[in-house]
Design an enzyme around this catalytic site. Sequence first.
Site, PDB file in Angstrom:
ATOM      1  N   ARG A   1       0.278   4.135  17.593  1.00 43.72           N
ATOM      2  CA  ARG A   1      -0.051   5.154  16.594  1.00 43.72           C
ATOM      3  C   ARG A   1       0.300   6.579  17.018  1.00 43.72           C
ATOM      4  O   ARG A   1       0.827   7.348  16.220  1.00 43.72           O
ATOM      5  CB  ARG A   1      -1.527   5.062  16.199  1.00 43.72           C
TER       6      ARG A   1
ATOM      7  N   ASP B   1       0.820  -1.214   0.000  1.00 47.20           N
ATOM      8  CA  ASP B   1       0.000   0.000   0.000  1.00 47.20           C
ATOM      9  C   ASP B   1       0.851   1.259   0.000  1.00 47.20           C
ATOM     10  O   ASP B   1       0.691   2.143  -0.861  1.00 47.20           O
ATOM     11  CB  ASP B   1      -0.933   0.023   1.218  1.00 47.20           C
TER      12      ASP B   1
ATOM     13  N   SER C   1      -3.898  -9.628   7.162  1.00 45.73           N
ATOM     14  CA  SER C   1      -3.471  -8.251   7.389  1.00 45.73           C
ATOM     15  C   SER C   1      -2.917  -8.185   8.796  1.00 45.73           C
ATOM     16  O   SER C   1      -3.626  -8.479   9.767  1.00 45.73           O
ATOM     17  CB  SER C   1      -4.657  -7.294   7.235  1.00 45.73           C
TER      18      SER C   1
ATOM     19  N   ASP D   1      -7.094   3.288  12.508  1.00 38.34           N
ATOM     20  CA  ASP D   1      -5.802   3.962  12.444  1.00 38.34           C
ATOM     21  C   ASP D   1      -5.876   5.341  11.811  1.00 38.34           C
ATOM     22  O   ASP D   1      -5.123   6.248  12.187  1.00 38.34           O
ATOM     23  CB  ASP D   1      -4.784   3.089  11.700  1.00 38.34           C
TER      24      ASP D   1
END
Length: 405
Positions: free
Chosen positions: A94, A14, A177, A123
Amino acid sequence: MKEKVVLAYSGGLDTTAIIPWLKENYDYEVICVCIDVGQESELDGLEERAKLSGASKLYIEDVVDEFCDDYVVPTVMANGVYENKYLLGTSMARPVIAKRLVEIARKEGAVAICHGATGKGNDQVRFELTIKALAPDIKIIAAWRQPEWTMDSREAEIAYCKEHGIDLPFSADSSYSRDRNLWHISHEGLELEDPANAPNYDHLLVLGTYPEKAPDEGEYVTMTFEQGVPKSVNGKEMKVSDIIRELNRLGGKHGIGIIDIVENRVVGMKSRGVYETPGGTILMEAHMQLEELILDRDTLAYKKMIGNKFADMVYEGKWFCPLREALQAFLEKTQERVTGEVKFKLYKGNIIKAGTTSPYSLYSEELASFTTGELYNHKDAEGFINLFGLSMKVRAMLDAERDGK
């Protein structure tokens, strides 16, 4: 000179595809930033891949100790668990990632920060709330939400890269994932998308083994804490990051910390995932084991409420807000006496208590024993119970009078 954009770069398909996409659609100079929170081998070969894809520069920033000391430790102090199961591995990472993205954007004079989080996930919320809190003037580009982003599959992303002269070792084969850092690894996708399916643990697990395949012999572990901060494992003093590494090794060996959860995302949908948090599960349990010996009843009860709120805020990406800071100040006050030693046995997915000691223990053997001592007279309980239950007794009496009994 072209304007600069800082891209949160993982090295995956990605974010690799986003590099030429940013140049093509925004005419930016792309500066890739990979934040190391303990991904280990996932960082291999990133510089070559980023520059091959068109980035002008790649930063690889090691924030592992900052992550552990400033984000993991306060969450452990809170006993922060989301929806009774999730130990907040991705959630805690994060804000420290986004904070460093902002710092590098300032250093480079970038006008924008770009991330590759999807429009369905948590996220995007966590990244963007942190950026807004720390740098409200910097533009945010969420690639998956932009009209120019037309790629909707791995095949499309691979084809796009090839069209731009980028031939990379990515496969279109479906896989889980995953998100990994020092605290945990998460798994989503494949059979996990249907809650009716059992996880394929033989195919899925990365950090450890399933309890059924763990050793038949348990293993004792001793930990110490000082003011709520872990200090040693089995007599060896270590910094927090190394303690987590050692606990990951021990926990993974004995099948500790594997959870299968359907959670409520911030954006309103339910999602199903499997999390491996071997070291974190041990650390949380050891901390709670010590606290129950030391904290008084009122503080422990109130702290549970604060811990739940703290966990919700971390999950929602609200790390850099006044309330989280205020809650942490309360939590740190509660930890002033959380010092001592915890012993437990790891056995086939279980953490079994084996003794707790602290110089600040509130446990009195004299009080707790069944023998009568000077501090506690059994007869005193009668008056206490009479007053404690007075409202219940009065209510029952008045109800009986109204009913004519």
